[in-house]
Design a protein around this motif. Structure first.
Motif, PDB file in Angstrom:
ATOM      1  N   ALA A   1      18.856 -45.957   5.232  1.00 25.37           N
ATOM      2  CA  ALA A   1      19.231 -46.338   2.792  1.00 25.37           C
ATOM      3  C   ALA A   1      19.126 -47.098   2.324  1.00 25.37           C
ATOM      4  O   ALA A   1      19.436 -47.032   1.956  1.00 25.37           O
ATOM      5  N   ILE A   2      19.938 -47.920   3.385  1.00 22.78           N
ATOM      6  CA  ILE A   2      20.324 -49.138   2.741  1.00 22.78           C
ATOM      7  C   ILE A   2      19.108 -50.706   2.566  1.00 22.78           C
ATOM      8  O   ILE A   2      18.197 -50.562   3.226  1.00 22.78           O
ATOM      9  N   PRO A   3      19.177 -50.914   0.919  1.00 21.25           N
ATOM     10  CA  PRO A   3      18.295 -51.975   1.236  1.00 21.25           C
ATOM     11  C   PRO A   3      17.794 -52.791   2.275  1.00 21.25           C
ATOM     12  O   PRO A   3      19.435 -53.323   2.098  1.00 21.25           O
ATOM     13  N   GLY A   4      17.045 -54.023   2.546  1.00 23.31           N
ATOM     14  CA  GLY A   4      17.080 -54.835   3.708  1.00 23.31           C
ATOM     15  C   GLY A   4      17.820 -54.681   5.080  1.00 23.31           C
ATOM     16  O   GLY A   4      17.966 -55.323   5.135  1.00 23.31           O
ATOM     17  N   SER A   5      17.717 -52.950   4.922  1.00 26.81           N
ATOM     18  CA  SER A   5      17.901 -52.746   6.382  1.00 26.81           C
ATOM     19  C   SER A   5      17.890 -53.005   8.409  1.00 26.81           C
ATOM     20  O   SER A   5      18.452 -53.231   8.890  1.00 26.81           O
TER      21      SER A   5
END
Length: 306
Positions: free
Chosen positions: A248-252
């Motif tokens: 769910a994190i951008p740039g995960s």
């Protein structure tokens, strides 16, 4: 109770301790890894190598070590290789031990297993992996984990997280875990994991794994009823919970690399640790990219240009 020190005849005709379990080794083009694995299993009474029409010397090596060689022809769907072997083969012993072709049994673990399987109150055991990568043991990098790889026949099965599968997703269980109907415990001695194949082989294999992972994420967690993501569950459940949060994190993929390399102290594992953590981040990126590709194909349109 059997003592390991008692001399017995093994399947290779040598006088040495006998481990009364059935080992299942899943293999495909594992000619470089398999000799070390099978050498470590010489004192096991029954070993099956489940091959997938290898084009190298995997089959000949298996036969030279006295293992039962079985060819698995995957047609898609479920079950996959190891579950199929457990359901279909005439296994001689009440205990099944799952070993990968790049893993090796130690004498200390063998002695512990011999004692453990005498306990009538337990039906399965978690065994830790001691990970070696590019010639170095990874003591950090988040590389260590336990596998429920020893269990009573009829008590353990692989969870099915994705029923609609095909050969592009590998013909063996990827990140499905064994679920045991009964009490379990953890053994103290580890199983050695040391893949001596090239990085090219590693990357090709994990390309198939990312196909599977992407499909699982698209399907959601409906196929994970046995082991749903949970921060307070088993190690496998905690890993799934963590991966779900990372997605769910951008740039995960970059975040995942730094989690492995910095938070899990991967930098203490030297250059092999850097490469391992980097490949883990790249694998994360491949999964997310393939999720995007699958979604675009489902909509019947081409991916937009950057």
């Amino acid at each position: 109770m059997q003592k390991l020190e008692e001399p017995m005849q093994t399947r290779n005709g040598r006088s040495s301790p006998l481990l009364p379990v059935t080992v299942i080794v899943a293999a495909r083009n594992e000619a470089r890894n398999l000799p070390h694995c099978l050498e470590s299993l010489r004192d096991v009474d029954e070993v099956f190598v489940i091959d997938s029409q290898s084009t190298d010397a995997t089959a000949q090596i298996a036969e030279s070590y006295g293992a039962h060689l079985v060819q698995f022809h995957y047609q898609g769907g479920w079950p996959k290789k190891r579950q199929w072997a457990m359901e279909s083969l005439p296994l001689a012993h009440d205990w099944i031990f799952l070993v990968d072709a790049d893993e090796a049994l130690t004498p200390e673990l063998a002695r512990e297993i011999l004692d453990a399987i005498q306990n009538p109150n337990l039906d399965g055991y978690y065994i830790a992996l001691r990970m070696h990568f590019l010639g170095r043991e990874l003591r950090h990098s988040g590389a260590s984990f336990d596998k429920l790889s020893l269990f009573r026949r009829g008590k353990g099965r692989f969870e099915c997280r994705l029923r609609e599968q095909d050969a592009s997703m590998a013909d063996m269980e990827v990140h499905e875990h064994v679920v045991v109907d009964g009490k379990t415990a953890r053994l103290q001695h580890p199983l050695l994991h040391d893949n001596v194949e090239s990085l090219s082989h590693y990357i090709r294999k994990h390309d198939e794994y990312s196909n599977w992972d992407a499909r699982v994420w698209l399907e959601g967690e409906a196929g994970s009823r046995d082991l749903p993501p949970s921060l307070f569950g088993s190690q496998a459940q905690r890993h799934r919970w963590l991966r779900k949060k990372f997605f769910a994190i951008p740039g995960s993929p970059v975040v995942f690399f730094f989690y492995k390399y910095v938070f899990c102290l991967g930098f203490l594992d030297g250059i092999p640790g850097l490469i391992y953590c980097g490949l883990q981040g790249i694998q994360f990126f491949h999964i997310k990219a393939k999720i995007y590709e699958f979604k675009q194909k489902a909509r019947g349109s081409n991916p937009s240009s950057c």
